[in-house]
Design a protein around this motif. Structure first.
Motif, PDB file in Angstrom:
ATOM      1  N   PRO A  73      87.045 -67.198  77.137  1.00 53.68           N
ATOM      2  CA  PRO A  73      86.084 -68.255  76.776  1.00 53.68           C
ATOM      3  C   PRO A  73      86.257 -69.547  77.565  1.00 53.68           C
ATOM      4  CG  PRO A  73      87.680 -67.879  75.008  1.00 53.68           C
ATOM      5  CD  PRO A  73      87.824 -66.755  75.967  1.00 53.68           C
ATOM      6  N   ASP A  74      87.432 -69.777  78.164  1.00 54.19           N
ATOM      7  CA  ASP A  74      87.622 -70.992  78.969  1.00 54.19           C
ATOM      8  C   ASP A  74      87.146 -70.811  80.403  1.00 54.19           C
ATOM      9  OD1 ASP A  74      89.532 -69.331  80.041  1.00 54.19           O
ATOM     10  OD2 ASP A  74      91.242 -70.660  79.657  1.00 54.19           O
ATOM     11  N   GLY A  75      86.545 -69.658  80.714  1.00 56.17           N
ATOM     12  CA  GLY A  75      86.031 -69.387  82.047  1.00 56.17           C
ATOM     13  C   GLY A  75      86.978 -68.597  82.926  1.00 56.17           C
ATOM     14  N   ALA A  76      88.208 -68.392  82.491  1.00 61.97           N
ATOM     15  CA  ALA A  76      89.173 -67.619  83.283  1.00 61.97           C
ATOM     16  C   ALA A  76      88.753 -66.152  83.340  1.00 61.97           C
ATOM     17  CB  ALA A  76      90.567 -67.738  82.689  1.00 61.97           C
ATOM     18  N   VAL A  77      88.960 -65.536  84.497  1.00 67.12           N
ATOM     19  CA  VAL A  77      88.656 -64.121  84.696  1.00 67.12           C
ATOM     20  C   VAL A  77      89.889 -63.448  85.286  1.00 67.12           C
ATOM     21  CG1 VAL A  77      87.210 -62.440  85.889  1.00 67.12           C
ATOM     22  CG2 VAL A  77      86.196 -64.555  85.018  1.00 67.12           C
ATOM     23  N   VAL A  78      90.311 -62.358  84.671  1.00 67.01           N
ATOM     24  CA  VAL A  78      91.448 -61.581  85.164  1.00 67.01           C
ATOM     25  C   VAL A  78      90.932 -60.203  85.519  1.00 67.01           C
ATOM     26  CG1 VAL A  78      93.743 -60.703  84.649  1.00 67.01           C
ATOM     27  CG2 VAL A  78      92.996 -62.875  83.666  1.00 67.01           C
ATOM     28  N   ASP A  79      91.152 -59.816  86.772  1.00 68.20           N
ATOM     29  CA  ASP A  79      90.520 -58.591  87.277  1.00 68.20           C
ATOM     30  C   ASP A  79      91.499 -57.838  88.159  1.00 68.20           C
ATOM     31  OD1 ASP A  79      88.011 -56.964  88.151  1.00 68.20           O
ATOM     32  OD2 ASP A  79      88.889 -57.665  90.025  1.00 68.20           O
ATOM     33  N   GLY A  80      91.416 -56.522  88.114  1.00 69.98           N
ATOM     34  CA  GLY A  80      92.246 -55.745  89.013  1.00 69.98           C
ATOM     35  C   GLY A  80      92.225 -54.266  88.683  1.00 69.98           C
ATOM     36  N   GLU A  81      92.842 -53.488  89.549  1.00 65.78           N
ATOM     37  CA  GLU A  81      92.973 -52.052  89.342  1.00 65.78           C
ATOM     38  C   GLU A  81      94.098 -51.804  88.343  1.00 65.78           C
ATOM     39  OE1 GLU A  81      93.955 -48.021  91.950  1.00 65.78           O
ATOM     40  OE2 GLU A  81      93.300 -49.877  92.944  1.00 65.78           O
ATOM     41  N   VAL A  82      93.858 -50.891  87.424  1.00 59.53           N
ATOM     42  CA  VAL A  82      94.836 -50.603  86.381  1.00 59.53           C
ATOM     43  C   VAL A  82      96.014 -49.830  86.969  1.00 59.53           C
ATOM     44  CG1 VAL A  82      95.229 -49.319  84.234  1.00 59.53           C
ATOM     45  CG2 VAL A  82      93.105 -50.620  84.549  1.00 59.53           C
ATOM     46  N   ARG A  83      97.218 -50.364  86.753  1.00 58.07           N
ATOM     47  CA  ARG A  83      98.455 -49.686  87.172  1.00 58.07           C
ATOM     48  C   ARG A  83      99.282 -49.416  85.919  1.00 58.07           C
ATOM     49  NH1 ARG A  83     101.430 -53.106  89.324  1.00 58.07           N
ATOM     50  NH2 ARG A  83     100.135 -54.986  89.243  1.00 58.07           N
ATOM     51  N   LEU A  84      99.708 -48.185  85.764  1.00 58.31           N
ATOM     52  CA  LEU A  84     100.373 -47.782  84.535  1.00 58.31           C
ATOM     53  C   LEU A  84     101.885 -47.792  84.689  1.00 58.31           C
ATOM     54  CD1 LEU A  84      98.057 -44.823  83.467  1.00 58.31           C
ATOM     55  CD2 LEU A  84      97.961 -47.221  82.761  1.00 58.31           C
ATOM     56  N   GLY A  85     102.547 -48.263  83.624  1.00 57.05           N
ATOM     57  CA  GLY A  85     103.994 -48.326  83.597  1.00 57.05           C
ATOM     58  C   GLY A  85     104.580 -47.353  82.602  1.00 57.05           C
ATOM     59  N   GLU A  86     105.503 -47.834  81.778  1.00 50.57           N
ATOM     60  CA  GLU A  86     106.270 -46.969  80.891  1.00 50.57           C
ATOM     61  C   GLU A  86     105.409 -46.359  79.780  1.00 50.57           C
ATOM     62  OE1 GLU A  86     108.857 -48.948  77.959  1.00 50.57           O
ATOM     63  OE2 GLU A  86     108.200 -50.836  78.872  1.00 50.57           O
ATOM     64  N   PRO A  87     105.767 -45.156  79.343  1.00 50.21           N
ATOM     65  CA  PRO A  87     105.055 -44.540  78.219  1.00 50.21           C
ATOM     66  C   PRO A  87     105.471 -45.179  76.894  1.00 50.21           C
ATOM     67  CG  PRO A  87     106.825 -43.106  78.962  1.00 50.21           C
ATOM     68  CD  PRO A  87     106.777 -44.257  79.935  1.00 50.21           C
TER      69      PRO A  87
END
Length: 254
Positions: A73-87
């Motif tokens: 809502p403050d205008g910030a955008v976080v974008d990227g390819e999903v990288r998976l870590g620990e189960p």
């Protein structure tokens, strides 16, 4: 005539809902619906029940590219390819154990700042696994209107119930009579399994996440508690025959 009046999905459990004009239902419900979810540092599930303003964060997921975008809502955008870590394995309301993998990258840090607590983002191993119990939920507009009438309110926004399918053209709470029956909805065939027990998430404004209406008290006042415990509103279903569903499609109990 009973028809689909709204469809509601979100890639990340607890975040803002999307309202597509059509979708495809299969054994997972909508495969991309609630594919991601949040957990606390201790591994317990975290959702709008604990932090209503999550509904102000909008998630977009390109499933083919496995790319996730969160808009705050403050205008910030976080974008990227999903990288998976620990189960990890997450307990969903003591009903199911959901296996997944922690998502590495900037999303968790920004979500943690938004919620003022340390969170991790998880991608469920199985499509649609982030739903509460069954892959499809339904409620009628007339049931929501009856709640408003009983509570002495002009209207109640049905989005607060976060149901996959809203239906128009029913008698109030007619969907309860579908339990144990099959229902044709667009090209898909559903089997309705039982009522949806509600939680305090429904007391929050669906646009802001701020508590503004005691739904549980008002529903209990005229519907009581099932088995002395659950306050029900709407129904669950599973998909018997996959198919496409559009807003405006007929809904036909069989």
């Amino acid at each position: 005539m009973r028809t689909v009046s709204r469809l509601s999905v979100t890639p990340v459990k607890g975040l803002a809902l999307h309202h597509p004009e059509e979708t495809t239902l299969d054994e997972h419900g909508v495969a991309a619906n609630r594919r991601f979810y949040l957990v606390r540092e201790d591994g317990r599930l975290f959702s709008g029940l604990q932090h209503g303003p999550l509904v102000r964060v909008r998630a977009e997921w390109d499933e083919g590219a496995d790319r996730l975008t969160l808009s705050f809502p403050d205008g910030a955008v976080v974008d990227g390819e999903v990288r998976l870590g620990e189960p990890v394995h997450t307990d969903f309301w003591r009903r199911r154990d959901v296996p997944g993998r922690v998502v590495e990258g900037p999303w968790a840090e920004t979500l943690s700042a938004h919620a003022s607590r340390r969170l991790r983002l998880v991608k469920a191993d199985v499509p649609g696994a982030g739903v509460d119990v069954e892959p499809v939920t339904l409620v009628s507009e007339e049931s929501v209107a009856e709640l408003a009438r009983r509570a002495g309110r002009g209207a109640v926004d049905g989005r607060r119930f976060r149901m996959l399918v809203d239906v128009a053209g029913c008698a109030p709470h007619e969907e309860d009579s579908w339990i144990g029956r099959r229902v044709r909805i667009g090209e898909a065939l559903l089997e309705v399994g039982g009522p949806v027990p509600r939680c305090a998430t429904t007391t929050r404004d669906p646009s802001t996440g701020v508590r503004d209406f005691d739904t549980l008290r008002e529903i209990e006042a005229y519907r009581g508690r099932r088995d002395g415990h659950d306050i029900d509103f709407g129904v669950y279903a599973r998909v018997v025959e996959p198919g496409r569903v559009r807003v405006g499609d007929p809904v036909e109990p069989l």
